[in-house]
Scaffold this motif. Sequence first.
Motif: not given
Length: 108
Positions: A72-81
Amino acid sequence: MSELTPEDAKLVTLARGARARNGTPEGAAVRDDTGRTYVATSVALPSLPLSAVQAVVVVAVASGAAAFEAVALVSDALAIADTDRATVLEVGGQPVFVLAGPDGVVRA
């Protein structure tokens, strides 16, 4: 996106907590194939920039993880790199990838 399992929701909660506690742009959590969880945040040192996913993979592998069930990634990103996905997959397993915003709402 379908409803998260309780175990995957726990990963989002752990990643959110780490991100908030450290005041970093990203928090990540993984569950390995034995059910152990690991948490890390992004690292912004001049000599060692790491995404939260890269950092949590380092922590997990250093602790003996051989494969992952979920990340799980919590971020402002719109996608997981793509590089983060590749790092997780390189370790092993067929993990579920969850991306959530800082508010904990799952995006993907």
